[in-house]
Design an enzyme around this catalytic site. Structure first.
Site, PDB file in Angstrom:
ATOM      1  N   HIS A 117      39.982  78.622  18.348  1.00  0.00           N
ATOM      2  CA  HIS A 117      41.231  79.389  18.244  1.00  0.00           C
ATOM      3  C   HIS A 117      41.365  80.111  16.905  1.00  0.00           C
ATOM      4  CE1 HIS A 117      42.685  77.856  21.976  1.00  0.00           C
ATOM      5  NE2 HIS A 117      42.819  76.619  21.558  1.00  0.00           N
ATOM      6  N   ASP A 157      36.203  74.644  27.194  1.00  0.00           N
ATOM      7  CA  ASP A 157      37.467  74.038  26.795  1.00  0.00           C
ATOM      8  C   ASP A 157      38.572  74.512  27.735  1.00  0.00           C
ATOM      9  OD1 ASP A 157      38.674  72.786  23.943  1.00  0.00           O
ATOM     10  OD2 ASP A 157      40.111  74.025  25.034  1.00  0.00           O
ATOM     11  N   HIS A 209      41.470  75.426  27.030  1.00  0.00           N
ATOM     12  CA  HIS A 209      42.211  76.518  26.409  1.00  0.00           C
ATOM     13  C   HIS A 209      41.256  77.673  26.115  1.00  0.00           C
ATOM     14  CE1 HIS A 209      44.316  72.742  25.215  1.00  0.00           C
ATOM     15  NE2 HIS A 209      45.367  73.428  25.635  1.00  0.00           N
ATOM     16  N   ASP A 228      39.020  68.867  27.284  1.00  0.00           N
ATOM     17  CA  ASP A 228      40.423  68.704  27.652  1.00  0.00           C
ATOM     18  C   ASP A 228      40.767  69.251  29.032  1.00  0.00           C
ATOM     19  OD1 ASP A 228      39.816  71.132  26.503  1.00  0.00           O
ATOM     20  OD2 ASP A 228      41.420  71.093  25.027  1.00  0.00           O
TER      21      ASP A 228
END
Length: 314
Positions: free
Chosen positions: A127, A164, A166, A247
């Site tokens: 990120h 991931d 996200h 995740d």
């Protein structure tokens, strides 16, 4: 096939405060699994922080961003770069060691010392934008590794696959107009950070697969077989990098996908096949998310076993 496993006690120094999901116990849980057969046979590796570490950060991040992060580390207590992104007195050492680890792994893969590497690092990175930290991430470890391989080893085609839950908005932003680096992501949609729509193509090098809430392993595998794996094979990378977040697991508290350890083993095996056929086996994976302290180490074990070609996990 030789596989390196990078870890270091410095990564435990990054203290995010009480109740934060991106905590040092994540790595302690992983390390407990990695001490057991068959993982105790892996080649252990550490990386020293080189004198030119800021030059490596500058491969992706702006001078102002680097200064903001390095000078914003607290002498005591906590500093908040945003509501989710926390630093403590040990965070600088951890973040620089993470970048040093992925770059050292690139050097060792390119020298032929090994052909696979898993970097159990924190803080995570995908990120972190070129101009600011966010989403638990200070510096973008995998993006820096990709650009390091491009600039220092002359590679012309590097693929980054990010599973991931996200979307790796920082990684996408770093390479949005850089056709020598392909970025392919599967992620829950809609979900944090709000980027990663399938219409986002960059210079034809960006592939986003948006997975609806509740997506299970069967649908996940179908999307990889239909979209991501063919796109990576067509790109024919010389090096394959993985942003390995766990995740999307059904038990993870921060998202709502339904993957399990077998799904992570499967996608890893598919990526290993591409690395072996296109990249002379060269594949580097770096830890991103994964916040359930039982599901995370089990998923990492499945991933590492598949990368290393281990037959079983005790």
């Amino acid at each position: 096939m030789t596989m390196l496993y990078y870890s270091h006690s410095d990564f435990l120094l990054h203290d995010t405060g009480p109740g934060h999901p991106e905590c040092a116990e994540r790595l302690r849980a992983i390390e407990r699994v990695m001490q057991r057969p068959p993982f105790n046979s892996l080649r252990r590796a550490t990386a020293e922080i080189p004198a030119d570490i800021e030059d490596k950060l500058a491969l992706i991040h702006s001078p102002a961003m680097i200064s903001r992060v390095l000078n914003g580390m607290p002498g005591e207590g906590y500093a908040h770069f945003d509501a989710d992104t926390v630093a403590s007195p040990g965070s600088k050492q951890a973040a620089l060691r993470a970048v040093a680890s992925v770059c050292d792994a690139i050097d060792r893969l390119m020298s032929g010392d090994a052909d696979k590497a898993f970097c159990a690092v924190r803080p995570p990175g995908h990120h972190a934008m070129p101009n600011y930290p966010m989403g638990f991430c200070l510096f973008n470890n995998v993006a820096i590794a990709a650009e390091y391989a491009r600039r220092h080893h002359g590679l012309q085609r590097i693929a980054v696959v990010d599973f991931d839950v996200h979307h790796g908005n920082g990684s996408q932003a770093a390479f949005y107009q850089q056709p020598q680096v392909m970025y392919a992501s599967s992620h829950q949609w809609p979900h944090y950070p709000g980027s990663g729509h399938p219409s986002e193509h960059g210079a034809g090098n960006i592939v986003n697969v948006a997975l609806p809430t509740g997506t299970d392993g069967t649908a996940f595998r179908e999307k990889y077989q239909e979209i991501i794996l063919p796109a990576v094979r067509k790109f024919r990378p010389q090096l394959l990098l993985v942003s390995a977040g766990f995740d999307a697991h059904k038990d993870d508290p921060l998202a709502s996908l339904r993957l399990n350890e077998a799904d992570y083993a499967w996608v890893t095996q598919q990526l290993v096949e591409i690395a072996d056929s296109c990249c002379d086996g060269r594949m580097l994976s770096a830890l991103e998310g994964g916040y359930n302290l039982t599901a995370l180490p089990a998923s990492v074990a499945a991933h590492v076993a598949a990368m290393a070609g281990l037959e079983s996990v005790d």
